[in-house]
Write a protein that holds these residues in place. Structure first.
Motif, PDB file in Angstrom:
ATOM      1  N   VAL A 165     -15.858   3.953  14.049  1.00  0.00           N
ATOM      2  CA  VAL A 165     -14.860   4.811  14.667  1.00  0.00           C
ATOM      3  C   VAL A 165     -15.215   4.997  16.139  1.00  0.00           C
ATOM      4  N   HIS A 166     -14.239   5.521  16.903  1.00  0.00           N
ATOM      5  CA  HIS A 166     -14.369   5.666  18.354  1.00  0.00           C
ATOM      6  C   HIS A 166     -14.562   4.304  19.014  1.00  0.00           C
ATOM      7  N   ASN A 167     -13.858   3.322  18.501  1.00  0.00           N
ATOM      8  CA  ASN A 167     -13.874   1.979  19.060  1.00  0.00           C
ATOM      9  C   ASN A 167     -12.593   1.269  18.649  1.00  0.00           C
ATOM     10  N   LEU A 168     -12.493  -0.011  18.993  1.00  0.00           N
ATOM     11  CA  LEU A 168     -11.297  -0.784  18.680  1.00  0.00           C
ATOM     12  C   LEU A 168     -11.111  -0.959  17.180  1.00  0.00           C
ATOM     13  N   LEU A 169     -12.205  -1.152  16.453  1.00  0.00           N
ATOM     14  CA  LEU A 169     -12.116  -1.360  15.008  1.00  0.00           C
ATOM     15  C   LEU A 169     -11.503  -0.152  14.307  1.00  0.00           C
ATOM     16  N   GLY A 170     -12.002   1.031  14.614  1.00  0.00           N
ATOM     17  CA  GLY A 170     -11.464   2.237  13.985  1.00  0.00           C
ATOM     18  C   GLY A 170      -9.997   2.461  14.326  1.00  0.00           C
ATOM     19  N   THR A 171      -9.638   2.159  15.574  1.00  0.00           N
ATOM     20  CA  THR A 171      -8.241   2.313  15.987  1.00  0.00           C
ATOM     21  C   THR A 171      -7.332   1.376  15.210  1.00  0.00           C
ATOM     22  N   VAL A 172      -7.751   0.124  15.062  1.00  0.00           N
ATOM     23  CA  VAL A 172      -6.938  -0.860  14.339  1.00  0.00           C
ATOM     24  C   VAL A 172      -6.809  -0.476  12.872  1.00  0.00           C
ATOM     25  N   ILE A 173      -7.898  -0.012  12.262  1.00  0.00           N
ATOM     26  CA  ILE A 173      -7.846   0.375  10.848  1.00  0.00           C
ATOM     27  C   ILE A 173      -6.853   1.513  10.643  1.00  0.00           C
ATOM     28  N   GLY A 174      -6.938   2.539  11.474  1.00  0.00           N
ATOM     29  CA  GLY A 174      -6.024   3.668  11.333  1.00  0.00           C
ATOM     30  C   GLY A 174      -4.582   3.289  11.576  1.00  0.00           C
ATOM     31  N   MET A 175      -4.327   2.442  12.570  1.00  0.00           N
ATOM     32  CA  MET A 175      -2.955   2.053  12.881  1.00  0.00           C
ATOM     33  C   MET A 175      -2.382   1.129  11.815  1.00  0.00           C
ATOM     34  N   VAL A 176      -3.213   0.267  11.240  1.00  0.00           N
ATOM     35  CA  VAL A 176      -2.729  -0.614  10.159  1.00  0.00           C
ATOM     36  C   VAL A 176      -2.288   0.228   8.965  1.00  0.00           C
ATOM     37  N   HIS A 177      -3.029   1.269   8.652  1.00  0.00           N
ATOM     38  CA  HIS A 177      -2.649   2.133   7.537  1.00  0.00           C
ATOM     39  C   HIS A 177      -1.295   2.790   7.769  1.00  0.00           C
ATOM     40  N   VAL A 178      -1.018   3.139   9.028  1.00  0.00           N
ATOM     41  CA  VAL A 178       0.258   3.782   9.353  1.00  0.00           C
ATOM     42  C   VAL A 178       1.398   2.766   9.394  1.00  0.00           C
ATOM     43  N   MET A 179       1.135   1.582   9.920  1.00  0.00           N
ATOM     44  CA  MET A 179       2.190   0.596  10.182  1.00  0.00           C
ATOM     45  C   MET A 179       2.505  -0.314   9.001  1.00  0.00           C
ATOM     46  N   LEU A 180       1.610  -0.449   8.051  1.00  0.00           N
ATOM     47  CA  LEU A 180       1.795  -1.422   6.972  1.00  0.00           C
ATOM     48  C   LEU A 180       3.106  -1.245   6.207  1.00  0.00           C
ATOM     49  N   PRO A 181       3.530  -0.034   5.858  1.00  0.00           N
ATOM     50  CA  PRO A 181       4.815   0.094   5.149  1.00  0.00           C
ATOM     51  C   PRO A 181       6.002  -0.413   5.954  1.00  0.00           C
ATOM     52  N   PHE A 182       5.940  -0.325   7.286  1.00  0.00           N
ATOM     53  CA  PHE A 182       7.051  -0.789   8.116  1.00  0.00           C
ATOM     54  C   PHE A 182       7.210  -2.301   8.048  1.00  0.00           C
ATOM     55  N   LEU A 183       6.176  -3.024   7.644  1.00  0.00           N
ATOM     56  CA  LEU A 183       6.307  -4.466   7.458  1.00  0.00           C
ATOM     57  C   LEU A 183       6.668  -4.814   6.021  1.00  0.00           C
ATOM     58  N   ILE A 184       6.101  -4.089   5.072  1.00  0.00           N
ATOM     59  CA  ILE A 184       6.330  -4.420   3.668  1.00  0.00           C
ATOM     60  C   ILE A 184       7.776  -4.162   3.271  1.00  0.00           C
ATOM     61  N   LEU A 185       8.358  -3.062   3.701  1.00  0.00           N
ATOM     62  CA  LEU A 185       9.694  -2.685   3.235  1.00  0.00           C
ATOM     63  C   LEU A 185      10.775  -3.697   3.622  1.00  0.00           C
ATOM     64  N   PRO A 186      10.935  -4.078   4.888  1.00  0.00           N
ATOM     65  CA  PRO A 186      11.960  -5.105   5.185  1.00  0.00           C
ATOM     66  C   PRO A 186      11.622  -6.467   4.612  1.00  0.00           C
ATOM     67  N   LEU A 187      10.329  -6.784   4.534  1.00  0.00           N
ATOM     68  CA  LEU A 187       9.927  -8.074   3.978  1.00  0.00           C
ATOM     69  C   LEU A 187      10.218  -8.134   2.482  1.00  0.00           C
ATOM     70  N   TYR A 188       9.972  -7.047   1.780  1.00  0.00           N
ATOM     71  CA  TYR A 188      10.264  -6.998   0.342  1.00  0.00           C
ATOM     72  C   TYR A 188      11.766  -7.134   0.086  1.00  0.00           C
ATOM     73  N   ALA A 189      12.572  -6.461   0.899  1.00  0.00           N
ATOM     74  CA  ALA A 189      14.026  -6.555   0.740  1.00  0.00           C
ATOM     75  C   ALA A 189      14.509  -7.988   0.959  1.00  0.00           C
ATOM     76  N   SER A 190      13.931  -8.679   1.948  1.00  0.00           N
ATOM     77  CA  SER A 190      14.310 -10.064   2.205  1.00  0.00           C
ATOM     78  C   SER A 190      13.876 -10.982   1.069  1.00  0.00           C
ATOM     79  N   MET A 191      12.670 -10.767   0.554  1.00  0.00           N
ATOM     80  CA  MET A 191      12.178 -11.603  -0.546  1.00  0.00           C
ATOM     81  C   MET A 191      12.959 -11.349  -1.831  1.00  0.00           C
ATOM     82  N   ARG A 192      13.330 -10.106  -2.050  1.00  0.00           N
ATOM     83  CA  ARG A 192      14.055  -9.763  -3.271  1.00  0.00           C
ATOM     84  C   ARG A 192      15.434 -10.411  -3.298  1.00  0.00           C
ATOM     85  N   ALA A 193      15.979 -10.686  -2.121  1.00  0.00           N
ATOM     86  CA  ALA A 193      17.313 -11.286  -2.053  1.00  0.00           C
ATOM     87  C   ALA A 193      17.292 -12.795  -2.265  1.00  0.00           C
TER      88      ALA A 193
END
Length: 302
Positions: A165-193
């Motif tokens: 933490v208090h470095n680039l690694l910790g920042t990326v880990i925290g942001m990935v946790h926040v951003m991951l649903p924003f990629l999964i949801l539209p991608l899942y809808a496209s795959m489901r179709a």
């Protein structure tokens, strides 16, 4: 003479019908304009006017005098470093979300709707908690005396706590946790179709599962992937809370520079110029993504 009368008699109803159709079209366009007027007014008030005001302020200094100094300062080393750091973090987070989110979305798309719906709860569960709370949770987990370092040192795997933490690694880990649903949801809808019959047809034509996935499934999922990448990358460019807390001041983002110009220096012109440049670069990135994926970034195939 009779032929002329017949022609005139036949032409009159046609002309009347055209007038009625034109009148009906005008009424329909008017009704549609009235229906869309509230939405257009809302967009004008909350989006176009603030952007125009931001653009206007960027050409004035703190004393209110017209100047281009706000844009000239973008060439200073501190601004260049912050600019590069912002896109570096956004790129790393987007890449990590693609690597983690694509397999998850693919797995969900292959399950039954009932099972996928149950598992989707775990994808959208982070939305039920504030970003600030989630960031502090990662701070507790990743710090030198946090859960991970305590467990690893207690198990004898490492001798000293790792800098998570208090470095680039910790920042990326925290942001990935926040951003991951924003990629999964539209991608899942496209795959489901995607029609499963297409994969079976590819297999009947002699394609292996890997070939069918690469040549059929992957291209058809690109609209959802492009939408997810666009959402994640653009949202990362304006991130503030997570980099400020998990970065510990060592990860400088463009949004943090904007906040400093307003809160510390009170220079709205400099902050506005930063915002205008970020907006222009974001628009350019969306255009590039559209050309790369050959799809609308937030829509379907072109």
């Amino acid at each position: 003479m009779t032929m002329a009368i017949d022609l005139k008699g036949g032409a009159a109803p046609a002309t009347l019908n055209e007038r009625l159709l034109k009148r009906h079209d005008r009424r329909e366009r008017t009704a549609l304009s009235l229906l869309t007027a509230p939405g257009a007014l809302l967009i004008l008030v909350v989006l176009i006017l603030p952007i125009g005001w931001l653009f206007w302020l960027s050409f004035f200094d703190a004393s209110g005098e017209p100047t281009l100094a706000n844009y000239a300062r973008m060439l200073r080393p501190v601004y260049v470093k912050t600019f590069i750091s912002t896109f570096q973090v956004a790129g790393l987070v987007t890449a990590a979300c693609v690597l983690l989110g694509y397999p998850v979305a693919y797995l969900l798309s292959q399950l039954s709707e009932r099972t996928a719906g149950i598992l989707m709860i775990f994808v959208i569960l982070p939305f039920w908690t504030s970003v600030l709370v989630r960031t502090y949770a990662w701070l507790v987990i990743l710090q030198r005396t946090g859960l991970i370092n305590t467990w690893l040192t207690g198990a004898g795997i490492i001798e000293e706590p790792m800098p998570l933490v208090h470095n680039l690694l910790g920042t990326v880990i925290g942001m990935v946790h926040v951003m991951l649903p924003f990629l999964i949801l539209p991608l899942y809808a496209s795959m489901r179709a995607i029609d499963p019959v297409l994969m079976r047809a590819a297999a009947n034509c002699g394609a292996t599962p890997a070939q069918a996935f690469r040549q059929v499934f992957l291209p058809l999922s690109l609209p959802g992937l492009a939408a997810g990448i666009g959402l994640v990358f653009v949202l990362c460019l304006g991130f503030f809370v997570t980099p400020a807390l998990l970065g510990g001041g060592r990860v400088a983002m463009w949004a943090m520079q904007i906040a400093d110009n307003i809160a510390v220096y009170g220079n709205w012109g400099a902050a506005s110029a930063l915002g205008v440049v970020l907006l222009a670069v974001t628009a350019l990135i969306l255009v590039v993504l559209r050309r790369i994926f050959k799809v609308d970034t937030f829509g379907g195939a072109r």
